[in-house]
Design an enzyme around this catalytic site. Structure first.
Site, PDB file in Angstrom:
ATOM      1  N   GLY A 114      10.514   1.336  -1.747  1.00 27.74           N
ATOM      2  CA  GLY A 114      11.510   1.777  -0.788  1.00 27.74           C
ATOM      3  C   GLY A 114      11.215   1.360   0.634  1.00 27.74           C
ATOM      4  O   GLY A 114      10.782   0.231   0.910  1.00 27.74           O
ATOM      5  N   CYS A 115      11.441   2.293   1.550  1.00 28.68           N
ATOM      6  CA  CYS A 115      11.314   2.001   2.978  1.00 28.68           C
ATOM      7  C   CYS A 115       9.889   1.642   3.396  1.00 28.68           C
ATOM      8  O   CYS A 115       9.682   1.025   4.434  1.00 28.68           O
ATOM      9  CB  CYS A 115      11.783   3.208   3.791  1.00 28.68           C
ATOM     10  SG  CYS A 115      13.534   3.593   3.598  1.00 28.68           S
ATOM     11  N   ALA A 116       8.895   2.038   2.615  1.00 29.07           N
ATOM     12  CA  ALA A 116       7.503   1.757   2.962  1.00 29.07           C
ATOM     13  C   ALA A 116       7.075   0.351   2.570  1.00 29.07           C
ATOM     14  O   ALA A 116       5.996  -0.105   2.973  1.00 29.07           O
ATOM     15  CB  ALA A 116       6.580   2.781   2.301  1.00 29.07           C
TER      16      ALA A 116
END
Length: 325
Positions: A114-116
């Site tokens: 995801g965003c990481a």
């Protein structure tokens, strides 16, 4: 066109409040809004994902190589990151055939971070270079969250997702050669206990349905001070040593909570606010967009340190300590 469902007035007011507070002023989408909101089978949206992921990934990689003055055959590892679609063979395999990468180039596709993922890709690139001095790593992040839009889902999680996320792609080269710009000193990952339900996707026949707990900003806010302090302390640094804060915004509430807990003001994190406002949350590509803002508009002096951080499903945080050459 008839209404698919009725929404109570108080619900509409709550929705508009979320829109007003998001501080996302514009975003990009691969399709016009009229087409984006039309229901489509998962097979169709995923084929659209593959087509546009290859197109955007190719464009981002070409521009990145050109700016770095490198040829495709000088890249030793390709890391591709995305969480908004599914493709096997992965994006890197498509680009090897299109762009002239070596047949023995290493490949590392990330799909579930995801965003990481953008920050974690930089971390893994730095690990690779430690074992292969002088190597070049190309990171390509492509995210098309508009393809996950669910017209009939009026949950708060889907509403927030529809407001926050925009389509985009970015690429960066991490090199073991002595070049100007930030150098990765150390990295760490922290996974929050008992947080599996905080963020993710539920895959159904109708496509990707966002899972997003409403207390994510508070969960991070409660721990961010001790996590950052501990990370810096373990590597001989303090909050005062950090001159640049390269923070994935997630959303306005999350970024505001981080600022409050770390004693930062908006002037310390303006590039994060600018990216959030101008293109929205681009999931894994966001941290690369923010890094570009710092490189172009707020470069640090030689020897100064910056901290980069991003957050994603798991629920995880990725921290990087950088030093400008």
């Amino acid at each position: 066109m008839g209404r698919v469902f009725d929404i109570p007035e108080r619900r509409v007011e709550a929705m508009m409040s979320i829109v007003d507070n998001a501080q996302v002023h514009q975003r990009h989408s691969i399709f016009p809004i009229e087409y984006t909101i039309e229901p489509r089978a998962l097979s169709q949206t995923n084929n659209e994902y593959i087509e546009h992921a290859v197109k955007l990934g190719h464009e981002a990689a070409q521009k990145c190589l050109c700016r770095a003055g490198l040829r495709a055959d000088e890249i030793d590892l390709i890391i591709t990151v995305s969480c908004t679609g599914f493709m096997i063979p992965s994006l890197d395999a498509h680009l090897i055939n299109m762009m002239g990468f070596r047949s023995n180039v290493r490949r590392m596709p990330f799909t579930e971070l995801g965003c990481a993922a953008g920050a974690m890709a930089i971390s893994r690139a730095a690990d690779f270079i430690k074992s292969n001095p002088g190597a070049n790593v190309l990171i390509i992040a492509v995210e098309l969250p508009s393809l996950t839009f669910q017209r009939r889902d009026i949950s708060q999680a889907n509403l927030i997702s529809s407001i926050l996320f925009g389509d985009g792609a970015a690429a960066v080269i991490v090199t073991g050669q002595n070049k100007p710009g930030p150098r990765v000193l150390v990295t760490e990952t922290y996974t929050f206990p008992d947080s599996l339900g905080a963020m993710g996707f539920d895959l159904r026949d109708s496509g990707f349905h966002i899972l997003l707990a409403k207390d994510v900003p508070e969960m991070i806010g409660q721990r961010i001070e001790e996590l950052v302090h501990g990370f810096l302390q373990r590597h001989g640094k303090t909050r005062q040593d950090i001159k640049g804060w390269i923070l994935h915004p997630g959303g306005a509430r999350l970024l505001g909570n981080i600022e409050e807990k770390l004693g930062l003001c908006k002037c310390d994190t303006q590039p994060s606010w600018d990216i959030l406002g101008n293109v929205g949350n681009l999931s894994s590509a966001t941290i690369l967009f923010i890094l570009q803002e710092w490189l172009e508009k707020r470069p640090l002096k030689s020897g100064e340190h910056a901290l980069a951080a991003a957050f994603g499903p798991g629920f995880s945080a990725e921290f990087l300590l950088l030093q400008w050459n």
